[in-house]
Design a protein around this motif. Structure first.
Motif, PDB file in Angstrom:
ATOM      1  N   GLU A 287       0.824  -1.213   0.000  1.00  0.00           N
ATOM      2  CA  GLU A 287       0.000   0.000   0.000  1.00  0.00           C
ATOM      3  C   GLU A 287       0.856   1.261   0.000  1.00  0.00           C
ATOM      4  OE1 GLU A 287      -3.252   2.603   0.079  1.00  0.00           O
ATOM      5  OE2 GLU A 287      -3.091   0.482  -0.478  1.00  0.00           O
TER       6      GLU A 287
ATOM      7  N   THR B 121       2.610   1.643  -3.373  1.00  0.00           N
ATOM      8  CA  THR B 121       1.664   2.062  -4.411  1.00  0.00           C
ATOM      9  C   THR B 121       1.327   3.544  -4.278  1.00  0.00           C
ATOM     10  OG1 THR B 121       0.704  -0.160  -4.522  1.00  0.00           O
ATOM     11  CG2 THR B 121      -0.623   1.639  -5.386  1.00  0.00           C
TER      12      THR B 121
ATOM     13  N   GLU C 189       2.079   6.442  -7.078  1.00  0.00           N
ATOM     14  CA  GLU C 189       1.029   7.343  -7.549  1.00  0.00           C
ATOM     15  C   GLU C 189       1.382   8.800  -7.269  1.00  0.00           C
ATOM     16  OE1 GLU C 189      -2.307   5.687  -5.502  1.00  0.00           O
ATOM     17  OE2 GLU C 189      -2.746   4.217  -7.087  1.00  0.00           O
TER      18      GLU C 189
ATOM     19  N   GLN D 257       0.211  -7.933  -3.632  1.00  0.00           N
ATOM     20  CA  GLN D 257       0.983  -6.689  -3.700  1.00  0.00           C
ATOM     21  C   GLN D 257       1.932  -6.677  -4.894  1.00  0.00           C
ATOM     22  OE1 GLN D 257      -0.327  -4.589  -1.502  1.00  0.00           O
ATOM     23  NE2 GLN D 257      -1.436  -6.415  -0.793  1.00  0.00           N
TER      24      GLN D 257
ATOM     25  N   LYS E 283      -0.265  -5.403  -7.620  1.00  0.00           N
ATOM     26  CA  LYS E 283      -0.702  -4.043  -7.280  1.00  0.00           C
ATOM     27  C   LYS E 283       0.399  -3.019  -7.563  1.00  0.00           C
ATOM     28  CE  LYS E 283      -2.422  -1.508  -3.206  1.00  0.00           C
ATOM     29  NZ  LYS E 283      -2.903  -1.680  -1.812  1.00  0.00           N
ATOM     30  N   THR E 284       1.611  -3.297  -7.086  1.00  0.00           N
ATOM     31  CA  THR E 284       2.714  -2.358  -7.281  1.00  0.00           C
ATOM     32  C   THR E 284       3.157  -2.325  -8.741  1.00  0.00           C
ATOM     33  OG1 THR E 284       4.268  -4.102  -6.603  1.00  0.00           O
ATOM     34  CG2 THR E 284       3.543  -2.563  -4.910  1.00  0.00           C
TER      35      THR E 284
ATOM     36  N   ALA F 102       0.788  -0.164 -10.740  1.00  0.00           N
ATOM     37  CA  ALA F 102       1.031   1.260 -10.470  1.00  0.00           C
ATOM     38  C   ALA F 102       2.269   1.744 -11.221  1.00  0.00           C
ATOM     39  CB  ALA F 102       1.186   1.485  -8.970  1.00  0.00           C
TER      40      ALA F 102
END
Length: 295
Positions: free
Chosen positions: A156, A159, A163, A192, A195-196, A199
């Motif tokens: 999190e 990411t 961003e 993750q 997710k990463t 991003a």
């Protein structure tokens, strides 16, 4: 699957240095038990007795053999950014135990112990800063917290950092040091990786710059995702980098492996990393490439 595997809690600072007493007991062939704690340490590479202050002044590198000592995230940030320029972000994020995972002990108890030991909520620090006057978004993993395993909080925070780099049009610098995905979070940890990486794809589409710095060791899901996706991949000397450990690989393939095949020097030869840069030169190298990329 729970909606939010992280929660918020107060942030903490960095712990002090603790040197085992046995390293100080015999110096110059004499019993020196009266020597104050924390003055000397033994290099694990050349076994020389090093004056701690001298090692610290050398960016935590052995002055005899240039062995790079492992360092925590606060110390790494101190070495990289300009003085008083770092603004830490999202320090209130802390992991939960949605799976109620138990190995040798409950995950929630392990988290409390690790947070106390590392004096941190989890294994990554992120924020804004300047490196030789160049504004960057910096994310640094901390091996002192569960060997910097990648769980929901690490994913999190990284990411969010990616961003932020996209929105602010700032270069992203990520310093990796990890044993891989955090098994206590199971599929939440593995998520993750995607997710990463997603991003980072958006950052790339926006024309952003991502500099990935690999330190000893960088393994598992971290290597298999964001750590190897940099526009420029820099490694410290003799850093161990790979997906699985050498012993696991050898037992799996049942073949003799090349000596040092997971060291940064071997990976540079094979094209997996772009540069090997000593820690003392890292600030200069990063700032030079930011200028080269026009950022």
């Amino acid at each position: 699957m729970p909606e939010n595997p992280v929660t918020e809690a107060p942030a903490h600072g960095a712990p002090g240095v603790d040197i085992p007493r046995s390293w100080h007991d015999v110096i110059d062939g004499q019993d020196r038990s009266d020597v104050p704690q924390g003055l000397w340490s033994r290099c694990p590479s050349c076994e020389a007795m090093c004056f701690v202050r001298q090692v610290e002044q050398n960016d935590d590198v052995c002055p005899m053999c240039q062995h790079h000592f492992p360092i925590g995230a606060p110390r790494r940030i101190e070495q990289l950014v300009d003085p008083d320029s770092f603004e830490s972000l999202w320090d209130d994020l802390a992991p939960l135990d949605p799976l109620q995972f138990v190995d040798r002990k409950p995950y929630k108890d392990r988290l409390k112990a690790e947070q106390k030991k590392a004096d941190a909520r989890d294994a990554m620090i992120c924020g804004r800063g300047f490196i030789k006057g160049r504004g960057v978004i910096l994310a640094v993993m901390d091996h002192r917290f569960m060997m910097a395993s990648m769980g929901s909080v690490v994913g999190e925070k990284l990411t969010r950092a990616i961003e932020l780099a996209t929105d602010d049009d700032r270069p992203l610098v990520v310093v990796s040091a990890s044993g891989g995905a955090r098994m206590q979070e199971s599929a939440l940890s593995l998520a993750q990786m995607a997710k990463t990486s997603a991003a980072l794809a958006r950052l790339d589409d926006a024309g952003g710059l991502f500099i990935s710095v690999l330190t000893d060791p960088t393994y598992g899901g971290v290597t298999a995702s964001f750590a190897m996706l940099g526009d420029l991949i820099i490694a410290e000397p003799k850093a161990r980098i790979g997906f699985a450990g050498a012993r696991v690989i050898a037992n799996t393939v049942r073949q003799e492996l090349p000596e040092g095949f997971q060291r940064s020097e071997f990976l540079l030869e094979k094209g997996f990393v772009d540069r090997i840069t000593p820690r003392q030169e890292l600030r200069t190298e990063i700032s030079r490439f930011i200028d080269y990329a026009g950022k």
